[in-house]
Design a protein around this motif. Structure first.
Motif, PDB file in Angstrom:
ATOM      1  N   ALA A 153       0.838  -1.202   0.000  1.00  0.00           N
ATOM      2  CA  ALA A 153       0.000   0.000   0.000  1.00  0.00           C
ATOM      3  C   ALA A 153       0.868   1.245   0.000  1.00  0.00           C
ATOM      4  CB  ALA A 153      -0.902  -0.011   1.239  1.00  0.00           C
ATOM      5  N   ARG A 154       0.432   2.248  -0.743  1.00  0.00           N
ATOM      6  CA  ARG A 154       1.166   3.507  -0.810  1.00  0.00           C
ATOM      7  C   ARG A 154       0.168   4.628  -1.063  1.00  0.00           C
ATOM      8  NH1 ARG A 154       3.154   7.223  -4.122  1.00  0.00           N
ATOM      9  NH2 ARG A 154       5.109   8.176  -3.474  1.00  0.00           N
ATOM     10  N   TYR A 155       0.387   5.728  -0.368  1.00  0.00           N
ATOM     11  CA  TYR A 155      -0.538   6.838  -0.491  1.00  0.00           C
ATOM     12  C   TYR A 155       0.243   8.122  -0.339  1.00  0.00           C
ATOM     13  CZ  TYR A 155      -4.702   9.633   0.466  1.00  0.00           C
ATOM     14  OH  TYR A 155      -5.686  10.560   0.422  1.00  0.00           O
ATOM     15  N   PHE A 156       0.077   9.041  -1.283  1.00  0.00           N
ATOM     16  CA  PHE A 156       0.728  10.348  -1.170  1.00  0.00           C
ATOM     17  C   PHE A 156      -0.179  11.385  -1.822  1.00  0.00           C
ATOM     18  CE2 PHE A 156       3.092  13.842  -2.973  1.00  0.00           C
ATOM     19  CZ  PHE A 156       3.807  14.290  -1.881  1.00  0.00           C
ATOM     20  N   HIS A 157      -0.425  12.478  -1.103  1.00  0.00           N
ATOM     21  CA  HIS A 157      -1.260  13.538  -1.664  1.00  0.00           C
ATOM     22  C   HIS A 157      -0.851  14.889  -1.119  1.00  0.00           C
ATOM     23  CE1 HIS A 157      -4.346  12.090  -4.318  1.00  0.00           C
ATOM     24  NE2 HIS A 157      -4.558  11.046  -3.536  1.00  0.00           N
ATOM     25  N   ALA A 158      -0.865  15.885  -2.004  1.00  0.00           N
ATOM     26  CA  ALA A 158      -0.815  17.268  -1.526  1.00  0.00           C
ATOM     27  C   ALA A 158      -2.198  17.589  -0.964  1.00  0.00           C
ATOM     28  CB  ALA A 158      -0.471  18.191  -2.676  1.00  0.00           C
ATOM     29  N   TYR A 207       1.151  18.119   2.898  1.00  0.00           N
ATOM     30  CA  TYR A 207       0.990  16.837   2.209  1.00  0.00           C
ATOM     31  C   TYR A 207       0.796  15.742   3.235  1.00  0.00           C
ATOM     32  CZ  TYR A 207       5.824  15.464   3.356  1.00  0.00           C
ATOM     33  OH  TYR A 207       6.968  15.132   4.021  1.00  0.00           O
ATOM     34  N   GLU A 208       0.278  14.620   2.774  1.00  0.00           N
ATOM     35  CA  GLU A 208       0.138  13.449   3.630  1.00  0.00           C
ATOM     36  C   GLU A 208       0.677  12.243   2.896  1.00  0.00           C
ATOM     37  OE1 GLU A 208      -3.990  13.062   4.408  1.00  0.00           O
ATOM     38  OE2 GLU A 208      -4.514  12.552   2.353  1.00  0.00           O
ATOM     39  N   ALA A 209       1.246  11.314   3.650  1.00  0.00           N
ATOM     40  CA  ALA A 209       1.854  10.145   3.023  1.00  0.00           C
ATOM     41  C   ALA A 209       1.718   8.935   3.936  1.00  0.00           C
ATOM     42  CB  ALA A 209       3.339  10.403   2.722  1.00  0.00           C
ATOM     43  N   TYR A 210       1.566   7.797   3.304  1.00  0.00           N
ATOM     44  CA  TYR A 210       1.588   6.509   4.010  1.00  0.00           C
ATOM     45  C   TYR A 210       2.253   5.512   3.074  1.00  0.00           C
ATOM     46  CZ  TYR A 210       0.091   2.037   5.872  1.00  0.00           C
ATOM     47  OH  TYR A 210       0.072   0.751   6.359  1.00  0.00           O
ATOM     48  N   VAL A 211       3.262   4.841   3.550  1.00  0.00           N
ATOM     49  CA  VAL A 211       3.965   3.868   2.723  1.00  0.00           C
ATOM     50  C   VAL A 211       4.152   2.599   3.542  1.00  0.00           C
ATOM     51  CG1 VAL A 211       6.042   3.366   1.396  1.00  0.00           C
ATOM     52  CG2 VAL A 211       5.182   5.704   1.505  1.00  0.00           C
ATOM     53  N   VAL A 236       1.832  13.572   8.136  1.00  0.00           N
ATOM     54  CA  VAL A 236       1.234  14.796   7.606  1.00  0.00           C
ATOM     55  C   VAL A 236       2.209  15.908   7.924  1.00  0.00           C
ATOM     56  CG1 VAL A 236      -0.671  16.422   7.752  1.00  0.00           C
ATOM     57  CG2 VAL A 236      -1.131  13.968   7.864  1.00  0.00           C
ATOM     58  N   VAL A 237       2.659  16.605   6.900  1.00  0.00           N
ATOM     59  CA  VAL A 237       3.638  17.678   7.076  1.00  0.00           C
ATOM     60  C   VAL A 237       3.013  18.966   6.552  1.00  0.00           C
ATOM     61  CG1 VAL A 237       5.944  18.513   6.471  1.00  0.00           C
ATOM     62  CG2 VAL A 237       5.572  16.074   6.866  1.00  0.00           C
ATOM     63  N   VAL A 238       3.075  19.994   7.378  1.00  0.00           N
ATOM     64  CA  VAL A 238       2.419  21.263   7.050  1.00  0.00           C
ATOM     65  C   VAL A 238       3.425  22.396   7.205  1.00  0.00           C
ATOM     66  CG1 VAL A 238       0.459  22.776   7.589  1.00  0.00           C
ATOM     67  CG2 VAL A 238       0.329  20.323   8.117  1.00  0.00           C
ATOM     68  N   ARG A 239       3.386  23.313   6.260  1.00  0.00           N
ATOM     69  CA  ARG A 239       4.112  24.579   6.429  1.00  0.00           C
ATOM     70  C   ARG A 239       3.011  25.594   6.712  1.00  0.00           C
ATOM     71  NH1 ARG A 239       4.749  30.112   5.226  1.00  0.00           N
ATOM     72  NH2 ARG A 239       6.918  30.566   4.641  1.00  0.00           N
TER      73      ARG A 239
END
Lengths: 404, 401
Positions: A323-328, A337-341, A357-360
């Protein structure tokens, strides 16, 4: 079917069991006010170039060599495609200058041993190295526009000038050193000549790579205003959310390292952090602020956000079928963005497959939230949705708290 | 209406069967994997003989270089009769100018012939003399230093030539005799009045190192007819190297490391050391960590063509095999092209390792228990071998080949 059938003891027991299963299922499915689906945005970061070889003679043309080092002979070190880089140096007894061009390739991803961290983007690995070079020359670096993806010019510490640029996973530096001795009067003219020479060689390299090759001085932008961070980020995570994600007896503390900081580009960063550890779960929150390194095109926090973004976008799961998930994301801070790998694990961390989840934020704070499973505790692993929803819910509250 | 007894019995029997199926499925999904049998290692004779070291008495006077060779390539140079492991001849202006390493002027021509012989009796800590010797001749290791080497045939067990004025000041010919390594270097500079000094040209340096190396090899009773023979196409490398997590079936991983989560993990020390020092070597590790730890690592060089891919993997395998002798290594049969098993390697000394090569890929499988509950040697080796057998089946039979 007569009513008597439904009142038989074994039928009543079976019915109660079915009802209990339905209730339990409903409780499991309904997980409270975790925000899903999240508002997704389009990917704002262009794909990076991945160079596998360096150009002949480091990309410097003969006219440039003839002008900068008349009669100069070339000495090369390295130069095979699989090596990490190549250095070309032109020098001559009669010439008054020496030109040294170094090209360095960075490679990352599965199969590539990467000592700086779990990064998977070659361009992000080059960004880490480029930022380190900019930090080393912090005082003297001046931003340069129109050359590769980013560039700066600096003194080389002696009687020379250096222009450094990055494009994709390649870092190039052109150093032009005078071998003549000048008096105080001639120094200014000499420095201008050295700067122009280093720029000309760097532009040659960039042209040979097919990237922007018109260097000119960029405006020096002021450092962002300092942002005050709380002593700990724990106060920004609501208690009910903490309990929901890590259990009622979760251990909480402010001391934790940012799991994504390996190879980071933020110099002299100020951080506030929190970890929450419950049975089989670990949640981390890190707030980071920084200043502005003169050689970088954007404030340190923005640069670091971009580096992490590229790494997360490139990271593959452990399996071809994983499973892999990446989105702005949109609507969360200035950018997010958020990500799951599946199978992702950071060096020294016990958490497996953490959602990130990384936010500026608009105020210039880098908020990093990770939420994942700690194996060996008997708890079931988090699902992809649970991990991302949990991390997003925390990020939402933390960003609101930072802003407030 | 009452259901007939026979029908009620059928309903109850169906419910019981459904529960039984659910239990079995749960056990399998949760990683019980009782159906995956363990495979005992199949040991065989070691096809890789240990490399022989030399003693100081085996070394010839003046490193074995004949006086005629010195007269021709370093006239006027003197090495000293007592020297055996490190000899050097310095020549200035063909012996007409007597000055040992003095500042030179325009018109001077300086030549240095140097021989260094390592007997292989003092290996690097944690490694073996044979492994060190093989690494010294590793073309990939020399690539890291900048200039690729060329294979030379007919000299010792194997030999490598390199002309790199920037790094060696001239030409270098390195050859191996067992675990001993001899390095012959011919360097020097031509000094000009109005130009920067020039390094010794290859047309002078190459015959010098070939002649001196032939002398040394002959004195060591090894093959001494060096020649440059272009390598032909080697065996076919794998078309596609898969992710290591995909090589172990779920039932097998569940049997060996129940309830484990698979992750991308750091490369084990045995492979990480090679990755750190050899150019272009890629490695990918998958780990199943729970009460027991299973890992599978693949190492290969993705950018090598057909000529080099399999030979370089074979060399890397042999280096690993030599180093593993220190902890007791047993060769394995019917696993890849060549394979061995070892137990007790640092750092924990409780881990079983099965290493094999299949075409251009090295596969390392490790298996161990918890720190406070180590597995018996036989159990650990059987577990590692079982996983290795399945990885080989996946590598060789699923289209990767």
């Amino acid at each position: 079917m007569p009513d008597a059938f439904w009142f038989r003891p074994w039928v009543r027991v079976a019915g109660a069991a079915v009802l209990a299963l339905l209730v339990a299922g409903a409780v499991l499915v309904w997980r409270g006010p975790l925000p899903a689906p999240r508002p997704l945005g389009r990917d704002p970061v262009p794909a990076e170039r991945d160079f596998t070889a360096t150009p002949p003679d480091c990309g410097v043309t003969r006219p440039a060599v003839a002008a900068l080092v008349p009669g100069g002979t070339l000495t090369r070190d390295g130069g095979v495609p699989e090596a990490d880089g190549v250095t070309c140096e032109w020098s001559a007894l009669e010439a008054t200058g020496r030109l040294t061009v170094t090209l360095t390739l960075r490679h990352a991803g599965p199969g590539v041993a990467n000592a700086t961290g779990p990064g998977d983007s070659s361009a992000a690995a080059a960004m880490s190295r480029y930022a380190a070079l900019a930090v080393e020359t912090r005082a003297q670096a001046r931003p340069v526009a129109g050359l590769g993806d980013e560039a700066f010019a600096s003194r080389d510490g002696g009687q020379g000038r250096e222009v450094v640029f990055r494009t994709g996973n390649l870092i190039a530096s052109a150093e032009y050193v005078a071998t003549e001795i000048t008096g105080r009067k001639g120094r200014r003219a000499l420095e201008a000549r050295l700067q122009a020479g280093a720029s000309r060689a760097a532009a040659d390299v960039a042209r040979s790579l097919g990237v922007p090759a018109h260097p000119h001085a960029a405006a020096v932008r002021p450092a962002p205003a300092p942002v005050a961070l709380p002593d700990s980020a724990c106060g920004l995570i609501p208690a009910d959310l903490r309990k929901r994600l890590a259990g009622g007896d979760a251990e909480t503390g402010p001391e934790t390292a940012d799991p994504l900081a390996a190879g980071g580009a933020v110099a002299n960063a100020a951080t506030a952090a929190c970890f929450v550890r419950g049975p089989g779960r670990r949640l981390t929150v890190t707030l980071t602020t920084g200043t502005r390194t003169p050689g970088l095109p954007v404030p340190d926090v923005d640069y670091e956000y971009l580096r992490r973004y590229r790494d997360a976008r490139a990271e593959p799961p452990v399996s071809a079928h994983g499973a892999r998930y990446f989105h702005a994301l949109s609507g969360l801070g200035d950018r997010a963005y958020e990500a799951y790998v599946e199978g992702s694990q950071y060096p020294g961390e016990t958490v497996v497959s953490p959602a990130r989840v990384v936010v500026r934020t608009h105020g210039g704070v880098l908020v990093t939230v990770t939420y994942g499973t700690v194996p060996d505790t008997g708890s079931d692993p988090l699902t992809e949705d649970d991990a991302i929803n949990g991390a997003y819910a925390v990020a939402l509250r933390v960003v609101r708290g930072v802003r407030g | 209406m009452r259901l007939p007894v026979s029908r009620r019995t059928r309903v109850i029997a169906a419910l019981a069967a459904a529960v039984a199926v659910a239990v079995v499925l749960t056990v399998l999904v949760r990683g019980g994997g009782a159906g995956a049998p363990l495979v005992a290692p199949r040991y065989g004779p070691d096809p890789v003989p240990a490399l022989r070291t030399l003693s100081a008495h085996d070394l010839p006077p003046r490193c074995g270089v004949r006086a005629a060779t010195v007269r021709r390539y370093a006239p006027g140079g003197h090495a000293g009769a007592g020297r055996r492991a490190h000899c050097q001849w310095y020549s200035l202006n063909a012996g007409r100018k007597r000055c040992g390493f003095c500042p030179s002027n325009g018109g001077d021509r300086e030549r240095v012939l140097e021989v260094v012989i390592s007997t292989g009796t003092t290996p690097t800590l944690g490694r073996s003399a044979g492994g060190d010797a093989l690494r010294a001749l590793d073309p990939a290791g020399l690539v890291t230093a900048g200039t690729p080497g060329r294979t030379v045939t007919g000299l010792g067990d194997e030999a490598l030539y390199r002309y790199s004025p920037a790094l060696d000041g001239g030409a270098t010919l390195t050859f191996r005799v067992g675990a001993a390594v001899a390095t012959v270097t011919y360097s020097g500079r031509d000094f000009f009045t109005h130009r920067m000094p020039g390094e010794v040209p290859e047309k002078s340096a190459k015959p010098a190192v070939l002649a001196a190396a032939a002398d040394v090899a002959g004195a060591l009773h090894a093959r001494a007819r060096p020649a440059f023979t272009p390598a032909g196409p080697g065996p076919v490398p794998l078309r596609h190297v898969p992710r290591p997590c995909d090589l172990v079936p779920g039932a097998v991983a569940g049997r060996l490391a129940a309830h484990a989560t698979r992750t991308r993990a750091p490369v084990p020390p045995a492979i990480a050391a090679a990755v750190a020092t050899q150019s272009g070597l890629a490695a990918d590790t998958c780990a199943w960590d729970a009460a027991r730890h299973l890992s599978v690592t693949l190492a290969w060089r993705p950018d090598r063509g057909r000529t080099l891919a399999v030979p370089e993997a074979t060399r890397l395998y042999r280096e690993s095999h030599e180093d593993a002798r220190a902890t007791g290594v047993r060769a394995l049969r019917d696993l890849g092209d060549q394979a061995y098993a070892a137990y007790g390697a640092p750092p924990d000394q409780r881990t079983a390792e099965v290493t094999y090569r299949y075409r251009d890929v090295i596969v390392l499988v490790t298996y161990s228990g918890a720190t406070d509950a180590p597995l018996p040697r036989a159990t650990a080796l059987t577990g590692a071998y079982t996983a290795a057998v399945h990885t080989f089946a996946a590598l060789s039979g699923s289209g990767h080949a």
